[in-house]
Scaffold this active site. Structure first.
Site, PDB file in Angstrom:
ATOM      1  N   ASP A 177     -11.423 -22.400 -22.867  1.00 18.55           N
ATOM      2  CA  ASP A 177     -10.179 -23.152 -22.669  1.00 18.55           C
ATOM      3  C   ASP A 177      -9.813 -23.802 -24.000  1.00 18.55           C
ATOM      4  O   ASP A 177     -10.676 -23.983 -24.866  1.00 18.55           O
ATOM      5  CB  ASP A 177     -10.345 -24.231 -21.585  1.00 18.55           C
ATOM      6  CG  ASP A 177      -9.006 -24.652 -20.987  1.00 18.55           C
ATOM      7  OD1 ASP A 177      -8.648 -24.134 -19.908  1.00 18.55           O
ATOM      8  OD2 ASP A 177      -8.296 -25.468 -21.610  1.00 18.55           O
ATOM      9  N   ARG A 209       4.020 -38.039 -21.742  1.00 18.46           N
ATOM     10  CA  ARG A 209       2.695 -37.800 -22.339  1.00 18.46           C
ATOM     11  C   ARG A 209       2.597 -38.417 -23.733  1.00 18.46           C
ATOM     12  O   ARG A 209       1.579 -38.969 -24.106  1.00 18.46           O
ATOM     13  CB  ARG A 209       2.386 -36.307 -22.395  1.00 18.46           C
ATOM     14  CG  ARG A 209       2.483 -35.594 -21.051  1.00 18.46           C
ATOM     15  CD  ARG A 209       1.126 -35.442 -20.380  1.00 18.46           C
ATOM     16  NE  ARG A 209       1.233 -35.075 -18.996  1.00 18.46           N
ATOM     17  CZ  ARG A 209       0.917 -33.884 -18.482  1.00 18.46           C
ATOM     18  NH1 ARG A 209       0.464 -32.944 -19.273  1.00 18.46           N
ATOM     19  NH2 ARG A 209       1.029 -33.632 -17.209  1.00 18.46           N
TER      20      ARG A 209
HETATM   21  C1  LIG Z   1      -3.462 -24.495 -14.632  1.00 20.23           C
HETATM   22  S1  LIG Z   1      -4.948 -24.302 -15.537  1.00 20.23           S
HETATM   23  C2  LIG Z   1      -5.588 -22.838 -14.782  1.00 20.23           C
HETATM   24  C3  LIG Z   1      -7.057 -22.916 -14.533  1.00 20.23           C
HETATM   25  C4  LIG Z   1      -7.677 -21.707 -13.819  1.00 20.23           C
HETATM   26  N1  LIG Z   1      -7.538 -20.511 -14.592  1.00 20.23           N
HETATM   27  C5  LIG Z   1      -7.114 -21.518 -12.439  1.00 20.23           C
HETATM   28  O1  LIG Z   1      -6.347 -20.576 -12.218  1.00 20.23           O
HETATM   29  O2  LIG Z   1      -7.425 -22.329 -11.565  1.00 20.23           O
HETATM   30  C6  LIG Z   1      -4.347 -23.704 -17.118  1.00 20.23           C
HETATM   31  C7  LIG Z   1      -5.379 -23.838 -18.227  1.00 20.23           C
HETATM   32  O3  LIG Z   1      -4.927 -23.087 -19.359  1.00 20.23           O
HETATM   33  C8  LIG Z   1      -5.321 -23.770 -20.528  1.00 20.23           C
HETATM   34  N2  LIG Z   1      -4.498 -23.323 -21.677  1.00 20.23           N
HETATM   35  C9  LIG Z   1      -3.186 -23.544 -21.912  1.00 20.23           C
HETATM   36  N3  LIG Z   1      -2.818 -23.017 -23.099  1.00 20.23           N
HETATM   37  C10 LIG Z   1      -3.932 -22.434 -23.608  1.00 20.23           C
HETATM   38  C11 LIG Z   1      -4.199 -21.723 -24.825  1.00 20.23           C
HETATM   39  N4  LIG Z   1      -3.253 -21.510 -25.747  1.00 20.23           N
HETATM   40  N5  LIG Z   1      -5.453 -21.268 -25.025  1.00 20.23           N
HETATM   41  C12 LIG Z   1      -6.430 -21.482 -24.106  1.00 20.23           C
HETATM   42  N6  LIG Z   1      -6.242 -22.154 -22.952  1.00 20.23           N
HETATM   43  C13 LIG Z   1      -5.000 -22.616 -22.709  1.00 20.23           C
HETATM   44  C14 LIG Z   1      -5.093 -25.233 -20.173  1.00 20.23           C
HETATM   45  O4  LIG Z   1      -5.845 -26.101 -20.999  1.00 20.23           O
HETATM   46  C15 LIG Z   1      -5.539 -25.252 -18.705  1.00 20.23           C
HETATM   47  O5  LIG Z   1      -6.875 -25.680 -18.570  1.00 20.23           O
END
Ligand SMILES: C[S@@+](CC[C@H](N)C(=O)[O-])C[C@H]1O[C@@H](n2cnc3c(N)ncnc32)[C@H](O)[C@@H]1O
Length: 275
Positions: free
Chosen positions: A147, A36
């Site tokens: 998010d 990345r």
């Molecule tokens: C795998 S996705 C899950 C999406 C959805 N909740 C689902 O279950 O399909 C994880 C999400 O968590 C967000 N994320 C990770 N760390 C975070 C943080 N500290 N605060 C807010 N969002 C976060 C990422 O940007 C990502 O969009």
């Protein structure tokens, strides 16, 4: 030429990411971090990883960090993921909360989709609610979807998805909540305004203090905490507890669990907790 990531680079970047957003990049993620970073460096013309690191920590606007976090986070999601949760909303949670709160008699149902990625989860919640509630109740519902990733939030706000993303949604629901694209938009579906307007998308970093104190009746935080270590998970779970209403529900991903975490939630069924 392959980007070299020294032990020090790995430690500095992973500490910074952990400190800023709670994502814990253990040693097994070193290759992911390297790949990345290589991408970011190519895009921005930094001469070395160190130069990029100095730029990152010196950037007062926080914009560089947002971009890095965007490139590090895993955003996989899809419509009606883990369908049992949506059955639970329809058959148990929504009817119970409507009765308890007497929605329609001046009280509002508040939902929070924390870690909504590109919006599919929030729209699935929205569709479930719109299907369940009568027109007169709709004003009494609000859905906040947050998010950390601005890139993902932009996709969510735009609400345009390729055919392959919506194909698992039943024909009926697709027809009611999505506009099928024509001409240049052939193969795409756009979320209709009634659904789009039911949801407020906002950037929010879950490891920072929550900028509200409204109690939520249902909080979804699915497949987000898996990227955090136990202490970060525990802190966050307890903060969710504090902003959940008395009768509220807290939903996590099916592959997650609150085992080993100190909390006051009552277990309802796998991956569903109540206050
Ligand atoms: C795998 S996705 C899950 C999406 C959805 N909740 C689902 O279950 O399909 C994880 C999400 O968590 C967000 N994320 C990770 N760390 C975070 C943080 N500290 N605060 C807010 N969002 C976060 C990422 O940007 C990502 O969009």
């Amino acid at each position: 030429m392959q980007l070299e990531l020294s032990e020090r680079d790995y430690t500095d970047f992973s500490n910074l990411i952990y400190e800023k957003c709670g994502i814990y990049l253990h040693k097994g993620k070193r290759e992911l971090l390297r790949a990345r970073l290589a991408k970011v460096l190519r895009k921005h013309d930094f001469a070395s990883v160190r130069e990029y690191y100095s730029h990152l920590v010196g950037d007062q606007t926080g914009k560089e960090l947002i971009q890095l976090l965007d490139s590090i986070s895993t955003n996989l999601t899809f419509f009606f993921r883990e369908p049992k949760h949506f059955d639970f909303l329809t058959n148990i949670a929504i009817p119970k909360l409507i009765r308890a709160k007497r929605v329609g008699a001046g009280k509002r149902l508040n939902l929070w989709c924390a870690g909504c990625s590109s919006g599919e989860e929030a729209y699935s919640i929205g569709i479930t609610l719109l299907e369940k509630l009568s027109d007169s109740n709709l004003r009494e519902v609000s859905i906040l979807a947050t998010d950390i990733s601005t890139r993902m939030l932009n996709v969510a706000i735009r609400g345009v998805y390729g055919e392959e993303k919506v194909e698992k949604i039943s024909y009926e629901l697709r027809r009611r909540y999505f506009q099928k694209g024509v001409k240049n938009w052939e193969g795409f579906y756009r979320v209709k305004p009634a659904l789009r307007e039911a949801i407020e998308f906002r950037r929010l970093n879950l490891v920072e203090p929550f900028p509200f104190n409204t109690p939520f009746d249902i909080i979804f935080c699915r497949n987000v905490m898996i990227y955090f270590d136990k202490p970060t998970q525990e802190k966050l779970v307890n903060r969710f507890y504090n902003v959940l209403s008395k009768e509220g529900y807290f939903l996590i991903g099916h592959s997650e669990s609150l085992t080993g975490i100190g909390h006051s939630f009552r277990y309802v069924q796998p991956s569903i907790y109540a206050k």
